[in-house]
Design an enzyme around this catalytic site. Structure first.
Site, mmCIF file in Angstrom:
data_model
loop_
_atom_site.group_PDB
_atom_site.id
_atom_site.type_symbol
_atom_site.label_atom_id
_atom_site.label_comp_id
_atom_site.label_asym_id
_atom_site.label_seq_id
_atom_site.Cartn_x
_atom_site.Cartn_y
_atom_site.Cartn_z
ATOM 1 N N ASP A 295 31.417 -17.942 -22.576
ATOM 2 C CA ASP A 295 32.764 -18.474 -22.404
ATOM 3 C C ASP A 295 32.623 -19.917 -21.959
ATOM 4 O OD1 ASP A 295 35.255 -19.282 -21.535
ATOM 5 O OD2 ASP A 295 35.574 -17.584 -20.194
ATOM 6 N N HIS B 141 36.406 -14.336 -16.229
ATOM 7 C CA HIS B 141 37.847 -14.442 -16.453
ATOM 8 C C HIS B 141 38.311 -13.160 -17.128
ATOM 9 C CE1 HIS B 141 41.571 -15.924 -18.364
ATOM 10 N NE2 HIS B 141 41.523 -16.960 -17.535
ATOM 11 N N GLN C 294 35.196 -23.819 -19.406
ATOM 12 C CA GLN C 294 35.013 -24.757 -18.306
ATOM 13 C C GLN C 294 33.742 -25.593 -18.443
ATOM 14 O OE1 GLN C 294 37.438 -25.204 -16.293
ATOM 15 N NE2 GLN C 294 38.649 -23.373 -16.786
ATOM 16 N N CYS D 81 43.195 -15.496 -12.781
ATOM 17 C CA CYS D 81 42.815 -14.556 -13.836
ATOM 18 C C CYS D 81 41.396 -14.051 -13.628
ATOM 19 C CB CYS D 81 42.962 -15.185 -15.218
ATOM 20 S SG CYS D 81 44.651 -15.620 -15.643
ATOM 21 N N LYS E 202 42.121 -27.243 -22.520
ATOM 22 C CA LYS E 202 41.320 -27.598 -21.346
ATOM 23 C C LYS E 202 40.444 -28.819 -21.620
ATOM 24 C CE LYS E 202 41.175 -22.748 -19.869
ATOM 25 N NZ LYS E 202 42.046 -22.786 -18.697
#
Length: 404
Positions: free
Chosen positions: A199, A122, A202, A362, A225
């Protein structure tokens, strides 16, 4: 959670119906999740009858709110297997990555050093490192993907050298849903003396996460999220690393003692939380963490995997559709239809109360790698069900008819 159990949870989410009371088939959770009533109520109460500032007041309500705020930190740290003194509240994962770049990175990465990213990152896990590299004279290397669009750790192993100080990888791709073998990535990283940042935007909402088992050094994620509010996220870092990082913003709450001659700073994590914090957001964030814990992240992952398997199968049977990412992607299916721009597909689907994401997500370097300007992306959550897929497929069929 059984195959149809998501219907029981859907009732908790007031955003899953239109203004006319019809079902809204929300397939854009990778961008941001809908919020359950439990989170909405927690935030409303914190804004209302419980509201007071934290860490300052000597009156009872302020003390109670301080306890609630710090309890929220503990709850969120527990969700990912960390300790509360290792977790910093930030405005989101983007700020968390920038915090690491501007504190640990500034202190530990210098001229000639190297940073390893991957092709699927991202923008938030690219741009802060580019900015740091430009300031200090470091170099950025890009790990390619395998044929099934996963980070190629064999290539990473061949690329890594003792010049590398940091590896920053997406735990789960926001476009492809591919899941990193984080434990192996950590071993490869540590073998050359570097640090690993994951990261987790997700991964935290969709599967069990244990930062100790993953053996990462930094882990970042966002509340919005994870069925929580916007404007807040978290950085987890190993305690010894966090203790050694300098502050990056100055102001109230992050200090020990201020004089015009010298200022000393509070210990971590407070050292990184200048000013009045996002009090109500933190409490709602913790409510969201409690919510997914109650449902069960293993069950959520299992349900979403079944939906991914079905949708990939349906789309894969269409000879004019390209499906990206590995077969075992986590809650995300990105695809392209020959002759139909994803933006056109998204607009027509919206007319049928189906919401998907269409664009570069993104992740423009990944789009370049895939050779497409954009993809259509359907992303699932604990409230997703087969009716959402049915509506999506009907909308795709209608779009194909309209385009001849």
């Amino acid at each position: 959670m059984t195959r149809d159990a998501s219907d029981l949870w859907r009732a908790d989410f007031p955003g899953l119906v239109t203004g006319e009371g019809a079902p809204w088939h929300y397939l854009d959770t990778a961008a941001t999740s809908q919020k359950p009533q439990q989170v909405i109520r927690a935030m409303a109460r914190a804004l209302g009858e419980d509201y007071a500032t934290v860490h300052r007041g000597v009156y009872a309500r302020s003390a109670d709110m301080t306890l609630a705020y710090e309890a929220a930190r503990r709850t969120i740290a527990n969700l990912i297997g960390g300790r509360e003194n290792e977790l910093v509240f930030t405005r989101g994962a983007t700020e968390a990555i920038n915090l690491v770049a501007n504190t640990w990175g500034q202190a530990n990465i210098g001229e000639g050093d190297r940073i390893l990213l991957s092709q699927l990152e991202h923008h938030s896990n690219i741009v802060p490192w580019q900015m740091l590299a430009e300031r200090v004279g470091a170099h950025i290397d890009i790990c390619p993907l395998t044929d099934d669009h996963q980070i190629d750790l064999n290539a990473a192993e061949a690329m890594l050298t003792e010049q590398h100080k940091l590896v920053a990888f997406g735990h789960v791709s926001n476009v492809l849903g591919s899941v990193l073998d984080a434990a192996r990535a950590a071993k490869l990283t540590h073998d050359v003396g570097a640090k690993l940042l994951l990261d987790g935007c997700q991964s935290a909402p969709h599967m069990p996460v244990d930062v100790t088992a993953l053996d990462c050094d930094f882990y970042v994620f966002s509340a919005h999220k994870l069925y929580g509010p916007t404007g807040i996220g978290a950085l987890w870092a190993r305690g010894d690393i966090l203790d050694g990082m300098p502050p990056w913003e100055g102001g109230g709450a992050m200090i020990d003692r201020v004089t015009f001659e010298k200022t000393t700073y509070a210990p971590a994590p407070q050292r990184f939380e200048a000013g009045t914090p996002a009090i109500t957001e933190a409490i709602a964030f913790a409510a969201a963490a409690d919510y997914v814990s109650e449902v069960g992240l293993k069950q959520i992952h299992s349900r979403e995997s079944a939906l991914v398997e079905r949708l990939r199968g349906e789309l894969g049977a269409m000879n004019d559709v390209t499906v990206f990412g590995p077969a075992n992607s986590a809650g995300i299916v990105s695809f392209a239809i020959d002759g139909i721009h994803p933006h056109d597909l998204g607009t027509i689907l919206d007319e049928a109360n189906v919401a998907i994401r269409a664009g570069h997500h993104c992740a423009q370097p990944l789009m370049d790698y895939l050779g497409v300007p954009a993809t259509a992306r359907a992303s699932f959550a604990l409230y997703s069900n087969d009716q959402d897929i049915d509506a999506l497929l009907e909308g795709i069929a209608r779009t194909r008819r309209l385009f001849g």
